[in-house]
Design a protein around this motif. Structure first.
Motif, PDB file in Angstrom:
ATOM      1  N   SER A   1      39.922 -64.109  16.231  1.00 53.12           N
ATOM      2  CA  SER A   1      38.252 -63.803  15.936  1.00 53.12           C
ATOM      3  C   SER A   1      37.194 -64.597  16.750  1.00 53.12           C
TER       4      SER A   1
ATOM      5  N   SER B   1      34.934 -53.712  17.753  1.00 48.26           N
ATOM      6  CA  SER B   1      33.981 -53.521  16.468  1.00 48.26           C
ATOM      7  C   SER B   1      33.831 -54.842  15.916  1.00 48.26           C
TER       8      SER B   1
ATOM      9  N   SER C   1      33.550 -57.084  13.064  1.00 54.32           N
ATOM     10  CA  SER C   1      34.853 -57.311  11.691  1.00 54.32           C
ATOM     11  C   SER C   1      33.935 -57.862  10.553  1.00 54.32           C
TER      12      SER C   1
ATOM     13  N   THR D   1      37.021 -59.115  16.069  1.00 56.95           N
ATOM     14  CA  THR D   1      38.466 -59.464  15.903  1.00 56.95           C
ATOM     15  C   THR D   1      39.208 -58.716  16.703  1.00 56.95           C
TER      16      THR D   1
ATOM     17  N   THR E   1      39.223 -53.570  11.249  1.00 58.74           N
ATOM     18  CA  THR E   1      37.828 -54.458  11.670  1.00 58.74           C
ATOM     19  C   THR E   1      36.798 -53.759  11.204  1.00 58.74           C
TER      20      THR E   1
ATOM     21  N   ARG F   1      36.853 -53.448   7.247  1.00 56.03           N
ATOM     22  CA  ARG F   1      36.163 -54.608   6.376  1.00 56.03           C
ATOM     23  C   ARG F   1      34.799 -55.068   6.404  1.00 56.03           C
TER      24      ARG F   1
ATOM     25  N   GLY G   1      39.001 -50.911  18.583  1.00 52.41           N
ATOM     26  CA  GLY G   1      39.585 -52.037  18.399  1.00 52.41           C
ATOM     27  C   GLY G   1      40.196 -52.581  19.824  1.00 52.41           C
TER      28      GLY G   1
END
Length: 454
Positions: free
Chosen positions: A245, A281, A283, A294, A343, A346, A454
């Motif tokens: 991250s 993205s 996260s 991340t 990500t 979340r 991602g």
């Protein structure tokens, strides 16, 4: 399977009315239809002539020029359209209108050449050479058509899969050369362009708007935002052996118009990475103080992120994407994630109101990135979290893990929820198929492709 649940009051449903996607899509259709009408009007005013082949050549050339301008608007990354339609959808439309453009311009060249060859009683190849060497602008049009054919060829699915992104992107820059050549050809040889002052003003205005959109959306706005926010790496935190991250800070981040579920094209300004832009993205939901991405080590570029130094300058293009709570139609939601596609899921879980069910699909529990954060958020938000592990085709009493019966068993009221899906293409396609079989309304399904997330 892991399940965490605390009851929570459901969020109220959003107000009715047309969805943002419908509004933006209707706007684009209306914009295109209005321009088709204007082009048709000016074409009628310029006269039809007597040769049917030349007439067809003029028609295909005019509409080809219009489609070319529309192509640039689709990839200009204008925030209003991007937030409502998403880069995935706009890029797909750009791709398919690109093939339409290719056929229109090929038809234009063939019809014009055959028509003039018929009038001059010459072989088509001889007439084409004569036109290119004697008529101003025709040679430029031939070169522009050649460039567009090359660009169309490398954009075909077979070629695109076998080409490095950087190579494909570099070749696409020649589209700007093709536009300049094609437009100067239109100025020199286009009878509809010169038929009247309003027609001339229209074409200049159309191309000023199209190219101006690209300059503003892809260059001006990113440059302005980066100069304003002065982004830097604040921390680098390993999440697993191959996942890291990156925390980003800067000035006035509360003014950055980013939302949970969106992504940026990130450039880390080091000696070996400044020219590489990678889509990752957020996260975590933006909090006005920092941004977090991340990334999984899927290649040499993403693997090197764990070695970034604190203080490294960052150039970020975005935020992009329509994978946000802006598009919710129901008070409750289902969030389906696969692999590192978790990500944006979340981040969405952190922002969404109402009851949520999270389905997190991984092959092995050790691959479950950010699982502890998801469990904590599920407890705080009163969400239900299912960790689905094992091979995709592994037999269960209800079939594959993400088959219709399995989804319906885990989320009995799935037809009454918004469904957000992000993961590898195969998983996303499987979930979308299951949702269709379960008759979940299309407007309640929101998907983000893993390649952009991602």
């Amino acid at each position: 399977m892991t399940t965490v649940q605390i009851p929570v009051d459901r969020a109220p449903a959003q107000a009715g009315g047309a969805s943002p996607k419908v509004v933006a899509r209707t706007g684009l259709y209306a914009l295109m239809a209005a321009n088709v009408a204007v082009v048709t009007y000016f074409f009628g005013q310029s006269g039809f002539g007597t040769n049917a082949l030349i007439l067809m050549g003029r028609v295909t050339g005019l509409y080809g020029t219009l489609v070319m301008a529309f192509q640039f608007i689709l990839v200009a990354r204008l925030p209003w359209f991007d937030r409502r339609l998403g880069m995935d959808r706009l890029t797909t439309w750009h791709r398919w209108t690109g093939f339409t453009l290719l056929w229109l311009l090929l038809s234009h060249a063939v019809f014009i050449t055959l028509g003039h060859a018929q009038l001059a009683d010459l072989p088509p190849v001889t007439e084409l050479v004569d036109l290119a060497t004697t008529v101003e602008g025709v040679l430029r049009a031939v070169v522009a058509l050649f460039l567009i054919i090359v660009i169309g060829g490398v954009s075909a699915r077979y070629a695109r899969r076998r080409m490095a992104y950087e190579t494909w992107h570099f070749i696409h820059f020649y589209a700007y050369v093709a536009v300049v050549l094609a437009f100067t050809h239109q100025i020199a040889a286009g009878s509809t362009f010169n038929t009247s002052e309003p027609a001339t003003a229209y074409w200049w205005g159309l191309w000023t708007f199209a190219l101006g959109s690209v300059v503003v959306g892809r260059f001006g706005l990113p440059l302005y935002r980066n100069l304003r926010h002065q982004l830097r790496v604040a921390a680098v935190v390993p999440e697993a052996d191959n996942v890291v991250s990156i925390y980003i800070t800067g000035r006035d981040l509360h003014r950055m118009p980013a939302r949970a579920g969106q992504f940026f094209l990130w450039r880390f300004l080091t000696r070996d990475r400044w020219y590489k832009a990678n889509p990752f993205s957020l996260s975590a939901a933006p909090d006005g103080r920092s941004l977090r991405l991340t990334a999984k080590a899927a290649g040499e570029g993403s693997a090197s992120l764990r070695y970034l130094k604190v203080g490294t300058r960052v150039f970020a293009e975005g935020p992009y994407g329509a994978f946000t709570a802006m598009h919710r139609t129901k008070p409750n939601a289902v969030l389906v994630a696969g692999g590192v596609g978790v990500t944006p899921i979340r981040a969405l879980l952190e922002e969404l109101h109402g009851h949520a069910v999270v389905l997190y699909r991984v092959r092995d529990p050790r691959d479950a990135v950010l699982l502890n954060e998801l469990r904590h958020l599920a407890l705080v938000r009163g969400a239900v979290l299912h960790l689905l592990t094992g091979p995709s085709a592994a037999p269960t009493p209800r079939g594959p893990l993400l088959a219709p019966h399995s989804l319906a068993a885990m989320v009995p009221d799935i037809r009454d929820r918004d469904v957000f899906v992000c993961g590898p293409p195969a998983m996303t396609d499987a979930v979308m198929t299951s949702l269709r079989e379960l008759k979940v309304p299309k407007q309640q399904v929101h998907a983000e492709r893993f390649s952009m997330a991602g």
